[in-house]
Each structure stands twice: as C-alpha cells, then as structure tokens.
Design a protein around this motif. Sequence first.
Motif, PDB file in Angstrom:
ATOM      1  N   ILE A  14      33.756  13.805  31.761  1.00 42.91           N
ATOM      2  CA  ILE A  14      33.587  15.005  30.934  1.00 42.91           C
ATOM      3  C   ILE A  14      33.420  14.623  29.458  1.00 42.91           C
ATOM      4  O   ILE A  14      32.563  15.161  28.755  1.00 42.91           O
ATOM      5  CB  ILE A  14      34.821  15.939  31.090  1.00 42.91           C
ATOM      6  N   GLY A  15      34.249  13.683  28.991  1.00 45.69           N
ATOM      7  CA  GLY A  15      34.198  13.287  27.578  1.00 45.69           C
ATOM      8  C   GLY A  15      32.842  12.717  27.203  1.00 45.69           C
ATOM      9  O   GLY A  15      32.284  13.037  26.147  1.00 45.69           O
ATOM     10  N   SER A  33      39.370   2.951  27.103  1.00 45.65           N
ATOM     11  CA  SER A  33      40.145   1.697  27.156  1.00 45.65           C
ATOM     12  C   SER A  33      39.280   0.514  27.578  1.00 45.65           C
ATOM     13  O   SER A  33      39.604  -0.627  27.332  1.00 45.65           O
ATOM     14  CB  SER A  33      41.340   1.838  28.110  1.00 45.65           C
ATOM     15  N   GLN A  54      45.049   3.801  25.267  1.00 41.11           N
ATOM     16  CA  GLN A  54      46.158   4.706  24.993  1.00 41.11           C
ATOM     17  C   GLN A  54      47.409   4.368  25.820  1.00 41.11           C
ATOM     18  O   GLN A  54      48.422   5.041  25.700  1.00 41.11           O
ATOM     19  CB  GLN A  54      45.732   6.165  25.224  1.00 41.11           C
ATOM     20  N   SER A  55      47.309   3.282  26.617  1.00 38.61           N
ATOM     21  CA  SER A  55      48.508   2.817  27.322  1.00 38.61           C
ATOM     22  C   SER A  55      49.535   2.341  26.306  1.00 38.61           C
ATOM     23  O   SER A  55      50.732   2.303  26.588  1.00 38.61           O
ATOM     24  CB  SER A  55      48.169   1.664  28.267  1.00 38.61           C
ATOM     25  N   ASN A  82      40.714  14.124  24.789  1.00 36.53           N
ATOM     26  CA  ASN A  82      40.307  14.363  26.177  1.00 36.53           C
ATOM     27  C   ASN A  82      40.755  13.261  27.132  1.00 36.53           C
ATOM     28  O   ASN A  82      40.819  13.477  28.341  1.00 36.53           O
ATOM     29  CB  ASN A  82      38.774  14.497  26.174  1.00 36.53           C
ATOM     30  N   ALA A  83      41.093  12.071  26.606  1.00 41.50           N
ATOM     31  CA  ALA A  83      41.446  10.949  27.501  1.00 41.50           C
ATOM     32  C   ALA A  83      42.580  11.364  28.428  1.00 41.50           C
ATOM     33  O   ALA A  83      43.552  11.985  27.995  1.00 41.50           O
ATOM     34  CB  ALA A  83      41.857   9.733  26.674  1.00 41.50           C
ATOM     35  N   THR A  85      44.533  10.593  32.607  1.00 43.45           N
ATOM     36  CA  THR A  85      44.630   9.885  33.875  1.00 43.45           C
ATOM     37  C   THR A  85      45.676  10.578  34.745  1.00 43.45           C
ATOM     38  O   THR A  85      46.445  11.410  34.257  1.00 43.45           O
ATOM     39  CB  THR A  85      45.023   8.408  33.630  1.00 43.45           C
ATOM     40  N   VAL A 131      42.421  18.613  25.695  1.00 48.16           N
ATOM     41  CA  VAL A 131      41.976  18.895  27.057  1.00 48.16           C
ATOM     42  C   VAL A 131      43.173  18.856  28.006  1.00 48.16           C
ATOM     43  O   VAL A 131      43.813  17.826  28.173  1.00 48.16           O
ATOM     44  CB  VAL A 131      40.871  17.903  27.496  1.00 48.16           C
ATOM     45  N   LYS A 149      50.212  17.780  31.515  1.00 52.81           N
ATOM     46  CA  LYS A 149      49.305  18.830  31.034  1.00 52.81           C
ATOM     47  C   LYS A 149      50.086  20.090  30.639  1.00 52.81           C
ATOM     48  O   LYS A 149      49.729  20.777  29.689  1.00 52.81           O
ATOM     49  CB  LYS A 149      48.254  19.155  32.100  1.00 52.81           C
ATOM     50  N   PRO A 176      38.347  21.934  38.557  1.00 53.04           N
ATOM     51  CA  PRO A 176      37.859  20.712  39.214  1.00 53.04           C
ATOM     52  C   PRO A 176      36.418  20.367  38.845  1.00 53.04           C
ATOM     53  O   PRO A 176      35.521  21.195  38.974  1.00 53.04           O
ATOM     54  CB  PRO A 176      37.979  21.053  40.702  1.00 53.04           C
TER      55      PRO A 176
HETATM   56  N1  LIG Z   1      37.763  15.965  36.614  1.00 54.94           N
HETATM   57  C1  LIG Z   1      38.532  17.027  36.772  1.00 54.94           C
HETATM   58  O1  LIG Z   1      38.525  17.680  37.842  1.00 54.94           O
HETATM   59  C2  LIG Z   1      39.429  17.487  35.660  1.00 54.94           C
HETATM   60  C3  LIG Z   1      40.028  18.749  35.788  1.00 54.94           C
HETATM   61  C4  LIG Z   1      40.860  19.185  34.775  1.00 54.94           C
HETATM   62  C5  LIG Z   1      41.080  18.399  33.668  1.00 54.94           C
HETATM   63  N2  LIG Z   1      40.485  17.179  33.568  1.00 54.94           N
HETATM   64  C6  LIG Z   1      40.766  16.385  32.378  1.00 54.94           C
HETATM   65  O2  LIG Z   1      39.563  16.048  31.733  1.00 54.94           O
HETATM   66  C7  LIG Z   1      39.750  14.833  31.012  1.00 54.94           C
HETATM   67  C8  LIG Z   1      38.623  13.867  31.337  1.00 54.94           C
HETATM   68  O3  LIG Z   1      38.711  13.535  32.710  1.00 54.94           O
HETATM   69  P1  LIG Z   1      37.434  13.173  33.600  1.00 54.94           P
HETATM   70  O4  LIG Z   1      37.446  14.071  34.745  1.00 54.94           O
HETATM   71  O5  LIG Z   1      36.229  13.094  32.746  1.00 54.94           O
HETATM   72  O6  LIG Z   1      37.857  11.739  34.163  1.00 54.94           O
HETATM   73  P2  LIG Z   1      37.295  10.279  33.888  1.00 54.94           P
HETATM   74  O7  LIG Z   1      35.846  10.189  34.153  1.00 54.94           O
HETATM   75  O8  LIG Z   1      38.210   9.388  34.638  1.00 54.94           O
HETATM   76  O9  LIG Z   1      37.493  10.078  32.322  1.00 54.94           O
HETATM   77  C9  LIG Z   1      38.740   9.800  31.765  1.00 54.94           C
HETATM   78  C10 LIG Z   1      38.550   9.260  30.372  1.00 54.94           C
HETATM   79  O10 LIG Z   1      39.853   8.971  29.833  1.00 54.94           O
HETATM   80  C11 LIG Z   1      39.871   7.626  29.417  1.00 54.94           C
HETATM   81  N3  LIG Z   1      41.145   6.959  29.628  1.00 54.94           N
HETATM   82  C12 LIG Z   1      41.838   6.842  30.794  1.00 54.94           C
HETATM   83  N4  LIG Z   1      42.881   6.025  30.614  1.00 54.94           N
HETATM   84  C13 LIG Z   1      42.839   5.606  29.319  1.00 54.94           C
HETATM   85  C14 LIG Z   1      43.635   4.738  28.540  1.00 54.94           C
HETATM   86  N5  LIG Z   1      44.665   4.059  29.042  1.00 54.94           N
HETATM   87  N6  LIG Z   1      43.291   4.564  27.230  1.00 54.94           N
HETATM   88  C15 LIG Z   1      42.225   5.169  26.703  1.00 54.94           C
HETATM   89  N7  LIG Z   1      41.415   5.999  27.392  1.00 54.94           N
HETATM   90  C16 LIG Z   1      41.727   6.205  28.694  1.00 54.94           C
HETATM   91  C17 LIG Z   1      38.823   6.907  30.273  1.00 54.94           C
HETATM   92  O11 LIG Z   1      38.369   5.742  29.587  1.00 54.94           O
HETATM   93  P3  LIG Z   1      38.477   4.281  30.289  1.00 54.94           P
HETATM   94  O12 LIG Z   1      38.067   4.467  31.720  1.00 54.94           O
HETATM   95  O13 LIG Z   1      37.546   3.475  29.464  1.00 54.94           O
HETATM   96  O14 LIG Z   1      39.888   3.913  30.133  1.00 54.94           O
HETATM   97  C18 LIG Z   1      37.742   7.967  30.379  1.00 54.94           C
HETATM   98  O15 LIG Z   1      36.875   7.906  29.273  1.00 54.94           O
HETATM   99  C19 LIG Z   1      41.135  14.311  31.381  1.00 54.94           C
HETATM  100  O16 LIG Z   1      42.056  14.651  30.391  1.00 54.94           O
HETATM  101  C20 LIG Z   1      41.442  15.061  32.660  1.00 54.94           C
HETATM  102  O17 LIG Z   1      42.814  15.216  32.859  1.00 54.94           O
HETATM  103  C21 LIG Z   1      39.655  16.698  34.542  1.00 54.94           C
END
Ligand SMILES: NC(=O)c1ccc[n+]([C@@H]2O[C@H](COP(=O)([O-])OP(=O)(O)OC[C@H]3O[C@@H](n4cnc5c(N)ncnc54)[C@H](OP(=O)(O)O)[C@@H]3O)[C@@H](O)[C@H]2O)c1
Length: 235
Positions: A14-15, A33, A54-55, A82-83, A85, A131, A149, A176
């Motif tokens: 999403i980001g 990361s 961000q760990s 937005n980051a 996990t 986010v 969250k 989702p």
């Molecule tokens: N997908 C969904 O269904 C959904 C639903 C509701 C909310 N969200 C929220 O939307 C946001 C983005 O999620 P996404 O679905 O796009 O998942 P994603 O593709 O896994 O993206 C997650 C992002 O967060 C970063 N991140 C994870 N661990 C990190 C760390 N230790 N340090 C720095 N950055 C870190 C990842 O970067 P690296 O991989 O480079 O570490 C990646 O850029 C999250 O906050 C998630 O909770 C997602």
Amino acid sequence: MRRKILITGGSSGIGLALANRLSARHDVMVTGSRDCSEITEVFSPNLIYVQASQSDPEAAVKIIAEALLKAGWVKLDNVVLNAGTGFAVKNAIDDVERVRQTIDINLTATILLSRTLYPWLAKAEGTLTIVGSVAHKGQTLFPVYAASKGALHGFVRALRSEWRGRVAVQILHPGPTKTDMHAKAGHDAGRLRSVFIRPSSMAAMMEYAMSSKRSPLSLSFLKYYLGGSIMGKRL
Ligand SMILES: NC(=O)c1ccc[n+]([C@@H]2O[C@H](COP(=O)([O-])OP(=O)(O)OC[C@H]3O[C@@H](n4cnc5c(N)ncnc54)[C@H](OP(=O)(O)O)[C@@H]3O)[C@@H](O)[C@H]2O)c1
C-alpha cells in the motif's frame, strides 16, 4: 501546490502504491527496512528511498531525520506512517520476540516518529496520517497486530486534540488489501483473497482521505464499492 511527503513502509504494498501515485505531482521520500536492491514492485524513479528498520525505533527515527536534513527538506506537508507487520497465531502467543517486534515496528516507532517529525509538519501546517487497520477493534488470529492498531487509534485521538490548529492528525483504517502482508504474517486467506482491494485502489482512497483530513476513517469494502477509489479530492 507541490508537496513534500514522507511515507514509511514505502518499499512494497500500500505504501509503495501511494508513493508511486503521488510522485508525479509531489516530492516523495519513502522508507523500508530492506535494501533498495530488494524492492521487487514497480518503484517510480522520482522517489527517494531511505533504508531505516523500525525494529530499532530510535535508530530509525535518527536515520529518517538525518535523511530529511541531507535532502534539504525543512518542512513536510504530509507524513504517512504506514510501516507495519503482524503475525498469525493459532493457539497461544508464545513468541515474545515477535510480540516485541510487532509493537516496536507498528507502535513505538510510529509514536517516536510522530514526535520527532512535529517541527517539520508544523512549519508546513501539514497533516500526519497514521495507518491503522479495520483489525483495530480486535481480530481472530491477529491479537498482537490488533492490539498495536488499537493503540494507534487511541494515540491519534490524543494527538489530534493536542496538535489542533497546528498540525492535522488522522488515522485511516484500511480493509483487506491484496499485498504480501498476509503471507509474510503466516496466514493464507485462501479464496477470500480474490475480493481483497487492490493496493492501487487503496492508495487512491488514502489520497482522498488525506486530502479531507478527517479522522478516524475506515477504508473498507463498503467505501470501495460506493466509489471511494474514484471519487474524492486529490492532494
Ligand atoms: N494488506 C492489508 O490487508 C492491510 C489491511 C489493513 C491495514 N494494513 C496496514 O497497511 C500498512 C501497509 O501494509 P501492506 O499491506 O502494504 O503490507 P506490506 O506490503 O507487507 O508492506 C509493509 C511495509 O512496512 C514496512 N516494514 C515492515 N517491517 C518493517 C521494519 N521492521 N522497519 C521498517 N519498515 C518495515 C515494509 O518494508 P520492508 O519490507 O522493506 O521492511 C513495507 O514497506 C501496514 O501498516 C498494515 O498494517 C494492511
């Protein structure tokens, strides 16, 4: 007006979809990361990438602040924290390290970044967007993720009132979305995944929500089916 925008978690999903969408009209810096050579999705050449894990929340804050200074960015019109996990659990939460990691990445780093980036945002009378997730009310299989969250939801309510009149603060709760997050969390959504919202559509809903500055906002299936990804004011 061309804006300066920082998006954490902009190396995928999403980001990154939001960053690509905004990068044609604005200056966008993204973080993640991983090393930039490990980015596998389409990545606009206009984006500035900063590797900041961000760990270790305090180290991430320092790296990001230094990157802003190095780029000569003295103000930020928008910050999107937005980051995120998560990890799926079946019976019990017995992995303390994963609990700590999830809270550090999703919550502690987000709080520290909000505080540190305040001067940049205040200079631009900008908007901080955090986010969350529709899971903030609690979700089977994802108790720690839901807790992080839910905590962000409360944090935003407090900060929104504290910063009122200086910096707008909002929380967006996506539904989702078809990213790799679920697989990384050890969860197979099965056939349900086919109805998940596309990251580009979620990014469109996010841009319109950011422009409205309203909070809290659910970016759910209902909003999507009511045209939330095609109707709204651009940033
Ligand atoms: N997908 C969904 O269904 C959904 C639903 C509701 C909310 N969200 C929220 O939307 C946001 C983005 O999620 P996404 O679905 O796009 O998942 P994603 O593709 O896994 O993206 C997650 C992002 O967060 C970063 N991140 C994870 N661990 C990190 C760390 N230790 N340090 C720095 N950055 C870190 C990842 O970067 P690296 O991989 O480079 O570490 C990646 O850029 C999250 O906050 C998630 O909770 C997602």
